[in-house]
Scaffold this motif. Structure first.
Motif, mmCIF file in Angstrom:
data_model
loop_
_atom_site.group_PDB
_atom_site.id
_atom_site.type_symbol
_atom_site.label_atom_id
_atom_site.label_comp_id
_atom_site.label_asym_id
_atom_site.label_seq_id
_atom_site.Cartn_x
_atom_site.Cartn_y
_atom_site.Cartn_z
ATOM 1 N N THR A 63 0.850 -1.207 0.000
ATOM 2 C CA THR A 63 0.000 0.000 0.000
ATOM 3 C C THR A 63 0.875 1.242 0.000
ATOM 4 O O THR A 63 2.052 1.183 0.373
ATOM 5 C CB THR A 63 -0.880 0.043 1.273
ATOM 6 N N LEU A 64 0.235 2.350 -0.382
ATOM 7 C CA LEU A 64 0.949 3.619 -0.349
ATOM 8 C C LEU A 64 1.328 3.953 1.098
ATOM 9 O O LEU A 64 2.358 4.565 1.359
ATOM 10 C CB LEU A 64 0.013 4.694 -0.932
ATOM 11 N N SER A 65 0.475 3.534 2.008
ATOM 12 C CA SER A 65 0.757 3.716 3.428
ATOM 13 C C SER A 65 1.939 2.815 3.830
ATOM 14 O O SER A 65 2.037 1.676 3.401
ATOM 15 C CB SER A 65 -0.484 3.336 4.249
ATOM 16 N N TYR A 66 2.793 3.353 4.726
ATOM 17 C CA TYR A 66 3.962 2.589 5.188
ATOM 18 C C TYR A 66 3.639 1.774 6.443
ATOM 19 O O TYR A 66 4.520 1.140 7.011
ATOM 20 C CB TYR A 66 5.121 3.540 5.522
ATOM 21 N N ARG A 67 2.383 1.823 6.900
ATOM 22 C CA ARG A 67 2.035 1.231 8.199
ATOM 23 C C ARG A 67 2.527 -0.219 8.349
ATOM 24 O O ARG A 67 3.238 -0.554 9.294
ATOM 25 C CB ARG A 67 0.522 1.306 8.419
ATOM 26 N N GLU A 68 2.136 -1.057 7.383
ATOM 27 C CA GLU A 68 2.470 -2.491 7.488
ATOM 28 C C GLU A 68 3.993 -2.694 7.563
ATOM 29 O O GLU A 68 4.503 -3.465 8.374
ATOM 30 C CB GLU A 68 1.896 -3.204 6.261
ATOM 31 N N ILE A 69 4.709 -1.943 6.712
ATOM 32 C CA ILE A 69 6.170 -2.044 6.667
ATOM 33 C C ILE A 69 6.787 -1.615 7.990
ATOM 34 O O ILE A 69 7.646 -2.293 8.548
ATOM 35 C CB ILE A 69 6.721 -1.165 5.500
ATOM 36 N N THR A 126 4.345 18.031 -0.199
ATOM 37 C CA THR A 126 3.080 18.549 -0.718
ATOM 38 C C THR A 126 2.509 17.504 -1.677
ATOM 39 O O THR A 126 3.212 16.568 -2.073
ATOM 40 C CB THR A 126 3.307 19.869 -1.491
ATOM 41 N N GLY A 127 1.258 17.681 -2.033
ATOM 42 C CA GLY A 127 0.648 16.788 -3.016
ATOM 43 C C GLY A 127 0.025 15.550 -2.396
ATOM 44 O O GLY A 127 -0.114 15.461 -1.172
ATOM 45 N N VAL A 128 -0.282 14.565 -3.263
ATOM 46 C CA VAL A 128 -1.082 13.412 -2.826
ATOM 47 C C VAL A 128 -0.426 12.589 -1.726
ATOM 48 O O VAL A 128 -1.109 11.920 -0.975
ATOM 49 C CB VAL A 128 -1.418 12.455 -3.991
ATOM 50 N N GLN A 129 0.906 12.650 -1.643
ATOM 51 C CA GLN A 129 1.568 11.793 -0.648
ATOM 52 C C GLN A 129 1.780 12.473 0.710
ATOM 53 O O GLN A 129 2.338 11.856 1.620
ATOM 54 C CB GLN A 129 2.916 11.320 -1.190
ATOM 55 N N SER A 130 1.323 13.729 0.832
ATOM 56 C CA SER A 130 1.617 14.441 2.076
ATOM 57 C C SER A 130 0.968 13.752 3.290
ATOM 58 O O SER A 130 1.538 13.734 4.382
ATOM 59 C CB SER A 130 1.190 15.906 1.980
ATOM 60 N N GLY A 131 -0.217 13.166 3.104
ATOM 61 C CA GLY A 131 -0.882 12.458 4.204
ATOM 62 C C GLY A 131 -0.128 11.196 4.577
ATOM 63 O O GLY A 131 -0.041 10.830 5.760
ATOM 64 N N VAL A 132 0.431 10.523 3.570
ATOM 65 C CA VAL A 132 1.220 9.309 3.816
ATOM 66 C C VAL A 132 2.439 9.690 4.656
ATOM 67 O O VAL A 132 2.802 9.006 5.625
ATOM 68 C CB VAL A 132 1.668 8.694 2.468
ATOM 69 N N ARG A 133 3.039 10.823 4.293
ATOM 70 C CA ARG A 133 4.228 11.300 5.024
ATOM 71 C C ARG A 133 3.891 11.571 6.487
ATOM 72 O O ARG A 133 4.638 11.182 7.398
ATOM 73 C CB ARG A 133 4.733 12.576 4.348
#
Ligand code: SPV
Ligand code: MG
Length: 431
Positions: free
Chosen positions: A72-78, A95-102
């Motif tokens: 997943t885009l989320s790093y949680r599992e890793i 910034t942008g779509v990955q800012s929440g993942v960060r």
């Protein structure tokens, strides 16, 4: 020695990538994550090479100790399984779509004293080449093939209607952050109801193919996502075989044709509109002729069954859909205008016994309480939100017209409107 983790989604390596890998490896033992096709397609273009090839590519990089798959885009599992001391990323994701993942990464790392190290993102000439590759995603061959690929990749696709360039852009660019994931639509539906209504015409196959192609061209000009066309009844079989080749050539991925004959009216009238279902054999013949006529391997014909709409019963729906699949349909659409998805679920339970893998499309306009997740759990593969961009715009437009008449000015309608500043910059120019 510290464990360091970084994740790649790239399929073309350039000097910017190797520079960041070198810096990451300086921090400790570097584990490289390879993002899956599905996760990559959720936020950017489809990878050009397979996951297996990408893994081999990353393994060959100096400084990489091993490669793991990030689902997943989320790093949680890793983060939960590897507990890396350091995570490395380019600073471009602030910034942008990955800012929440960060943000999620920072939160998860801080729970055990892990650290995020961000290095300046270096632009390269290869990147410009990749951008032009992205732009080529709307070329007919590339666009057309993508629906089939997506179907193979994801259990259920989310499809939004588009009826002109502007709504195409909305369907193309809309994003929602859900937890650590970024959601976007997989494809667009060009509805006969919306394409007719926006032209001020009734939905009775009155808008001809030339005119529908105008709409398709307008959408395709400014978007890259695959398109499913509402083909109404498909017309005469003798015409259908020509028309579908035209659509194929344009880069349309799929057409859905419905098993009606005579003057077609919109299905959401239910039994209020006098509608005649096509004889099973005649409709099968149309499907068969279409499959023989198509030139590419990836174009799909979906057969739409109206038995539940017309109160013909579950057995009739199943018999028909089974016959349509045997005639060569790439998938079926089971339509219903009930307020709950119960009859669709009952259909799916029995249909899946005979056709476990055939793609099934639904249009849950009347049973809109069912989420895509629930529908997918019952075996649905494509959920089409068939008319919502047009229906949401119309009330605001009509209210604006009425308020302007009422007050003799537009001030009162302004809250319903996009600001002038925003409309001027909504569609950027190239330079
Ligand atoms: C359309 O969007 O034109 C459709 C789906 O055919 S429905 O309106 O539900 O019949
Ligand atoms: Mg229609």
């Amino acid at each position: 020695m510290k464990t360091v983790y970084m994740c790649f989604s790239t399929d073309i390596l350039h000097s910017g990538h190797t520079a960041i890998v070198r810096r990451a490896a300086e921090q400790g033992q570097l584990i490289m994550g390879a993002l899956t096709d599905e996760a990559i397609a959720s936020y950017k273009r489809f990878p050009l090479i397979s996951l297996e090839e990408r893994v081999r590519l990353y393994e060959s990089l100096a400084g990489v100790s091993r490669v793991v798959i990030q689902h997943t885009l989320s790093y949680r599992e890793i983060i939960e399984t590897l507990k890396p001391d350091v995570i490395v990323h380019g600073d471009d994701w602030r910034t942008g779509v990955q800012s929440g993942v960060r943000e999620e990464v920072i939160r998860l790392l801080s729970a055990y004293g892990g650290e995020l190290k961000e290095f300046p993102y270096t632009h390269s000439a290869t990147e410009d080449a990749l951008t032009s590759l992205d732009e080529r995603m709307n070329m007919p061959e590339m666009r057309r093939a993508r629906l089939k690929r997506l179907l193979a990749l994801k259990p259920c696709l989310s499809v939004m209607e588009a009826h002109n360039g502007l709504t195409g852009l909305i369907a193309e660019n809309a994003r929602a952050q859900v937890g650590g994931e970024v959601r976007q639509f997989d494809a667009m539906w060009v509805s006969s109801l919306c394409d007719s209504t926006v032209k001020g015409k009734p939905d009775i196959e009155l808008v001809d193919l030339t005119s529908r192609i105008h709409t398709l061209e307008e959408i395709m000009e400014v978007t890259t996502k695959p398109i499913i066309l509402d083909g109404d009844t498909g017309g005469l079989t003798e015409h259908f075989v020509y028309n579908l080749r035209t659509l194929e050539r344009l880069g349309i991925s799929a057409i859905i044709i419905e098993d009606k004959t005579g003057l077609k009216k919109n299905s959401l009238f239910g039994t209020e509109a006098q509608q005649v279902q096509a004889p099973v054999e005649a409709f099968c013949e149309k499907i068969r002729a279409g499959k023989i006529a198509q030139r590419s391997r990836d174009f799909m014909i979906f057969a739409r069954c109206e038995s539940l709409i017309l109160n013909q019963g579950m057995d009739d729906a199943l018999t028909r859909c089974d016959a349509y699949v045997r005639a060569g349909a790439d998938g079926i659409m089971i339509h219903s205008c009930q307020k709950t998805p119960d009859e669709v679920y009952a259909f799916l339970e029995r249909f899946r016994e005979i056709h476990p893998a055939t793609p099934v499309v639904v249009v849950p306009t009347t049973y809109n309480g069912a989420t895509e997740e629930e529908l997918a759990a019952h075996g649905v593969n494509i959920v089409i939100h068939a008319n919502h961009l047009l229906r949401s715009a119309f009330p605001a437009m009509r209210k604006t017209a009425e308020l302007t008449l009422l007050h003799g000015r537009t001030k009162e309608a302004e809250p319903l409107c996009l600001s002038i500043k925003d409309i001027l910059t909504l569609i950027p120019t190239d330079e």
